[in-house]
Enzyme design. Structure first.
Site, PDB file in Angstrom:
ATOM      1  N   GLY A 243     -11.954  49.939  76.746  1.00  0.00           N
ATOM      2  CA  GLY A 243     -10.949  50.520  75.866  1.00  0.00           C
ATOM      3  C   GLY A 243     -10.828  49.742  74.664  1.00  0.00           C
ATOM      4  O   GLY A 243     -11.894  49.239  74.033  1.00  0.00           O
ATOM      5  N   GLY A 248      -8.280  44.558  75.067  1.00  0.00           N
ATOM      6  CA  GLY A 248      -9.195  43.858  75.591  1.00  0.00           C
ATOM      7  C   GLY A 248      -8.782  42.233  75.363  1.00  0.00           C
ATOM      8  O   GLY A 248      -8.748  41.430  76.197  1.00  0.00           O
ATOM      9  N   GLU A 265     -15.434  45.936  77.759  1.00  0.00           N
ATOM     10  CA  GLU A 265     -16.498  46.908  77.032  1.00  0.00           C
ATOM     11  C   GLU A 265     -15.426  47.325  76.170  1.00  0.00           C
ATOM     12  O   GLU A 265     -14.774  48.500  76.594  1.00  0.00           O
ATOM     13  CB  GLU A 265     -17.257  47.814  77.954  1.00  0.00           C
ATOM     14  N   CYS A 299     -17.126  55.179  72.194  1.00  0.00           N
ATOM     15  CA  CYS A 299     -17.335  53.730  71.632  1.00  0.00           C
ATOM     16  C   CYS A 299     -18.556  53.772  70.910  1.00  0.00           C
ATOM     17  O   CYS A 299     -18.659  52.843  70.278  1.00  0.00           O
ATOM     18  CB  CYS A 299     -16.906  52.941  72.717  1.00  0.00           C
TER      19      CYS A 299
HETATM   20  C1  UN1 Z   1     -17.823  54.821  76.006  1.00  0.00           C
HETATM   21  O1  UN1 Z   1     -17.741  55.508  75.046  1.00  0.00           O
HETATM   22  O2  UN1 Z   1     -17.126  53.843  76.403  1.00  0.00           O
HETATM   23  O3  UN1 Z   1     -23.732  55.508  75.167  1.00  0.00           O
HETATM   24  C2  UN1 Z   1     -19.269  54.754  76.850  1.00  0.00           C
HETATM   25  C3  UN1 Z   1     -22.808  56.450  75.434  1.00  0.00           C
HETATM   26  C4  UN1 Z   1     -22.360  56.923  76.832  1.00  0.00           C
HETATM   27  C5  UN1 Z   1     -21.324  55.911  77.262  1.00  0.00           C
HETATM   28  C6  UN1 Z   1     -20.188  55.695  76.275  1.00  0.00           C
HETATM   29  N1  UN1 Z   1     -23.495  57.032  77.857  1.00  0.00           N
HETATM   30  O4  UN1 Z   1     -22.429  57.250  74.442  1.00  0.00           O
END
Ligand code: UN1
Length: 510
Positions: A243, A248, A265, A299
């Site tokens: 998140g 975090g 993460e 992310c």
């Molecule tokens: C995320 O956005 O938390 O690499 C994970 C990527 C995806 C995972 C993203 N396989 O964009």
């Protein structure tokens, strides 16, 4: 596509229980309910009961108890269970992918891609369950043997975000399970129904294999009732949280206060460098997909394009052309490239961010405005030119705003700019020049957990370790040897001689 039929096939109703011990669904002891609305059209999809602190307590007790049983099951048999789950997911890929798309808003392609990531990690874990290897070392003492082994931790808590409502859970859940742990999943309150659907499918496999209650748990509840109790609980041996950096930091501090383990993460602020030696034909689609895929809510989304001045105009014009041709609308319609943001709050956040960007000197050259189609949360992805670094550029906005910034000189200049943010998840360099690409990947190159050449910042495969540095939290999930975070290491030294030599040559005669 008939969404009601999909919901029915996935075992979802108008009103649903929100607590599962894997094989059983439990009533909440409270009265609160979550309402899940689709960002696609603003329609209510269903209600889910919200768990209370007492419900959490019930779940953790069961999880702890079952972890004692599960740790004794041979790892390859744990892997066989996960393989079966992968098979069920294969059968339901279209339905589950469509529900992800409808509840979260990502395109149908990406919704199905998310289920594919789950299937892939199930396969990965089936093999991994036979490869939880430790090292052997040479003892300094005669007739001694030294080696290490990996044991289960116990209970793993998994906190996941709305943007990958099920794949990120699957990375954590499958690895934690083959490593011999029980798990408790607290999904995002914004996407509870996809979580419920995953558990309806999982319970078929658990029941068929006569797995006792409490191995795999799901609990839909608030930060206060579920999140904090789980994070603070010494019975939870590892908290894996995905998140925002803000979240975090709270998790890390609270878990550290009890000397527990956390795996984080968190946010990214990912840059893609287009060098003077780039193949522009590859860089453009990578930039567009990276910035507008999942409506900028990965992310790993590309937030900053650092473009060598020789290509700036070309790239800017190509992006403008591509952005103008994007079709924005229902993600369930496969001809659309961009779906909605998760909710109206996210639409407002984007408007506020753009206002600030303007005040700080950014030039919005395209998009940004909300679109009122079909009652959903649609926006036009935005392109912003920056001549200098502004404070907003250092923030992760989690909406489709792409900053274009020219750089001059060598690739080192671009790397410096790229690394000059608090986050360190993903990065990409487009260049066909060996010196540049090696510099980017060297010790003094990208400071991110992911560094790609001629590939965009998003869309990592499950086989690699996934995560990043600095404000991204430092954790690694998914492939490679990320499993080690879900186990505890034990060093064993065995004496098979008839004397008792001490290490370091210490003499201790009695
Ligand atoms: C995320 O956005 O938390 O690499 C994970 C990527 C995806 C995972 C993203 N396989 O964009």
């Amino acid at each position: 596509m008939n969404i009601n039929e999909i919901l029915e096939r996935l075992g979802l109703h108008a009103k649903n229980k929100g607590i599962s011990t894997g094989t059983e669904w439990l009533f909440s002891s409270g009265k609160d309910c979550y309402e899940s609305y689709s960002p696609v059209n603003g329609k209510l999809i269903g209600f889910v009961e919200a768990a209370t602190k007492n419900d959490y307590e019930k779940v953790i007790v069961k999880a702890k108890e079952t972890s004692l049983y599960w740790r004794k099951i041979p790892a390859p048999l744990r892997g066989a269970l996960i393989r079966e789950y992968g098979e069920v997911l294969r059968q339901y890929k279209d339905d589950l992918g469509a529900l992800v798309s409808y509840e979260m808003g990502k395109s149908l392609q990406e919704g199905k891609g998310e289920v594919q990531e789950m299937i892939d990690i199930c396969e990965f874990c089936t093999g991994l369950s036979r490869q939880l290897h430790g090292l052997t070392m040479h003892s300094e003492r005669p007739e001694h043997r030294m080696y290490e082994q990996w044991h289960p931790l116990g209970v793993v808590g998994i906190i996941s975000a709305f943007n990958f409502p099920i794949a990120v859970w699957a990375w954590n859940f499958t690895i934690a399970t083959i490593c011999g742990n029980a798990t408790i999943w607290k999904p995002s309150e914004k996407t509870p129904l996809t979580a419920l659907a995953c558990f309806n499918l999982l319970s078929k496999v658990l029941k068929k294999n006569k797995i006792p209650e409490g191995l795999c748990n799901l609990i839909i509840g608030s930060v206060e009732n579920v999140g904090i109790p789980l994070v603070d609980d010494r019975r939870v041996d590892l908290v894996s949280a995905t998140g925002s950096t803000r979240m975090g930091k709270i998790v890390a501090t609270r878990v550290a206060a009890r000397l527990g383990k956390s795996l984080l993460e968190l946010g990214g602020n990912n840059a893609l460098i287009v060098s003077e030696h780039a193949n522009i034909k590859l860089a453009i689609p990578a930039l567009v997909f990276g910035a507008v895929g999942t409506c900028g809510q990965r992310c790993t989304s590309t937030r900053r394009a650092l473009i060598h001045e020789t290509h700036f105009k070309t790239v800017k014009n190509a992006l403008l052309k591509a952005y103008k041709s994007l079709s924005i609308g229902s993600p369930l319609d496969e001809k659309n490239n961009v779906g909605p943001l998760i909710d109206k709050d996210a639409v407002n956040t984007m408007q506020q961010a753009l206002k600030k960007i303007k005040q700080e000197g950014g030039e919005i050259i395209y998009g940004g405005e909300p679109l009122d189609n079909e009652g959903g949360c649609y926006v036009k992805p935005a392109l912003v030119i920056l001549e200098k670094i502004i404070p907003m550029m250092k923030e992760e906005t989690f909406v489709p705003i792409l900053y274009l910034m020219p750089y001059s000189g060598s690739v080192e200049e671009a790397i410096k700019l790229q690394n000059d943010v608090d986050q360190g998840l993903s990065s990409a360099l487009f260049s066909n020049n060996f010196i540049e690409t090696e510099t980017f990947l060297s010790h003094s190159g990208s400071d991110c957990g992911i560094a790609n050449i001629n590939i965009g910042t998003s869309g990592a495969e499950i086989g690699g370790a996934f995560g990043g540095e600095k404000d991204t939290g430092g954790g690694r999930e998914s492939g490679s040897d990320a499993w080690k975070a879900y186990m505890r290491r034990q060093t064993n030294t065995l004496n098979f001689g008839d004397s008792l030599p001490f290490a370091q040559g210490i003499l201790f005669d009695l």
